[in-house]
Enzyme design. Structure first.
Site: not given
Ligand code: AP5
Ligand code: MG
Ligand code: ZN
Length: 224
Positions: A15, A90, A129, A162, A173
């Site tokens: 994402k 979410r 990552r 992270r 997660r």
């Molecule tokens: P990356 O682009 O970083 O993936 P992502 O989908 O952004 O993954 P996240 O871990 O950020 O998602 P998340 O939803 O768990 O975390 P968030 O920060 O939102 O890519 C991942 C890896 O893959 C990278 O190394 C990249 O280089 C590689 N890659 C990408 N594309 C590729 C491809 N095509 N091929 C190969 N490799 C590839 O949330 C974190 C925490 O915050 C949550 O757990 C929660 O506690 C809180 N939180 C956030 N938002 C909310 C909400 N709305 N409500 C409640 N709690 C929330």
């Molecule tokens: Mg992310």
């Protein structure tokens, strides 16, 4: 065409990676609740202190907290001509709250992009990552390595891993995604804005798929 986009998908699906590229292509801001919360944790604000315990466990931060953050952010001028939401909503309750927030601004979500990928693949992606401390760009030690180990190609910032990218928290997660976030698929299907795309393939291939969906819809709307 105004793009009011929501990116939905399990942790590690890409994402953030795609969001940054969409921001560059369309010149609209990306709003990542995860990034905003991590920044609050880093500076040690009251919000950060509250959020940290949830994030470390891989649990969701309470709906009211994230809804307030997004509500404030969407009021800013730079969202007038579109925005990309990454990781919000979410839960169904967040999606309902978003609808009321947008209604007040006479806006709606135009596209929801949902990424489909296997659990094994997201675990592989998250375990390697690395993120830039300065600009947030994501790298992967094998799939998307920086030119110089530990250093961001874009801004020279230092790369870090992270806290929630350890195996135990990643599994938690993924469970939270399946139980609390996946009901959004039906929610947005009912509103006719859902676009499911395969999250497998190279970063460029996936970007192509997303822009195809976004710009094809654009052409259709001109015809009608
Ligand atoms: P990356 O682009 O970083 O993936 P992502 O989908 O952004 O993954 P996240 O871990 O950020 O998602 P998340 O939803 O768990 O975390 P968030 O920060 O939102 O890519 C991942 C890896 O893959 C990278 O190394 C990249 O280089 C590689 N890659 C990408 N594309 C590729 C491809 N095509 N091929 C190969 N490799 C590839 O949330 C974190 C925490 O915050 C949550 O757990 C929660 O506690 C809180 N939180 C956030 N938002 C909310 C909400 N709305 N409500 C409640 N709690 C929330
Ligand atoms: Mg992310
Ligand atoms: Zn950087």
């Amino acid at each position: 065409m105004v793009y009011n986009i929501v990116l939905v998908g399990p942790p590690g699906v890409g994402k953030g990676t795609q969001g940054i590229r969409l921001k560059e292509r369309y010149g609209i801001p990306i709003i990542s609740t995860g990034d905003i919360l991590r920044e609050s944790v880093r500076i040690g604000s009251p919000l950060g202190k509250e959020a940290k315990s949830f994030m470390d466990k891989g649990a969701l931060v309470p709906d009211e907290v994230v809804v307030d953050i997004v509500g404030e952010r969407l009021k800013k001028k730079d969202c007038a001509d579109g925005f990309i939401l990454d990781g919000f909503p979410r839960t169904i309750s967040q999606a309902d709250a978003l609808e009321s927030l947008l209604e007040k601004q006479k806006k709606t979500i135009t596209h929801v992009i949902i990424f489909d990928v296997s659990e094994e693949e997201v675990i592989r992606r998250l375990s390697g990552r690395r993120l830039c401390k300065k600009c947030g760009n994501a790298y992967h030690v094998i799939f998307n390595p920086p030119d110089n180990v530990g250093v961001c190609d874009k801004c020279g910032g230092q790369l870090y891993q992270r806290d929630d990218d350890n195996e135990e928290t990643v599994l938690k997660r993924l469970k939270v995604y399946a139980s609390q976030t996946s009901p959004l698929i039906e929610f947005y299907q009912d509103r006719g804005v859902l676009n499911k795309i395969s999250g497998l393939g190279s970063i460029e291939e996936i970007f192509e798929r997303i822009t195809f969906v976004l710009e094809k819809r654009n052409d259709n709307s001109k015809d009608s």
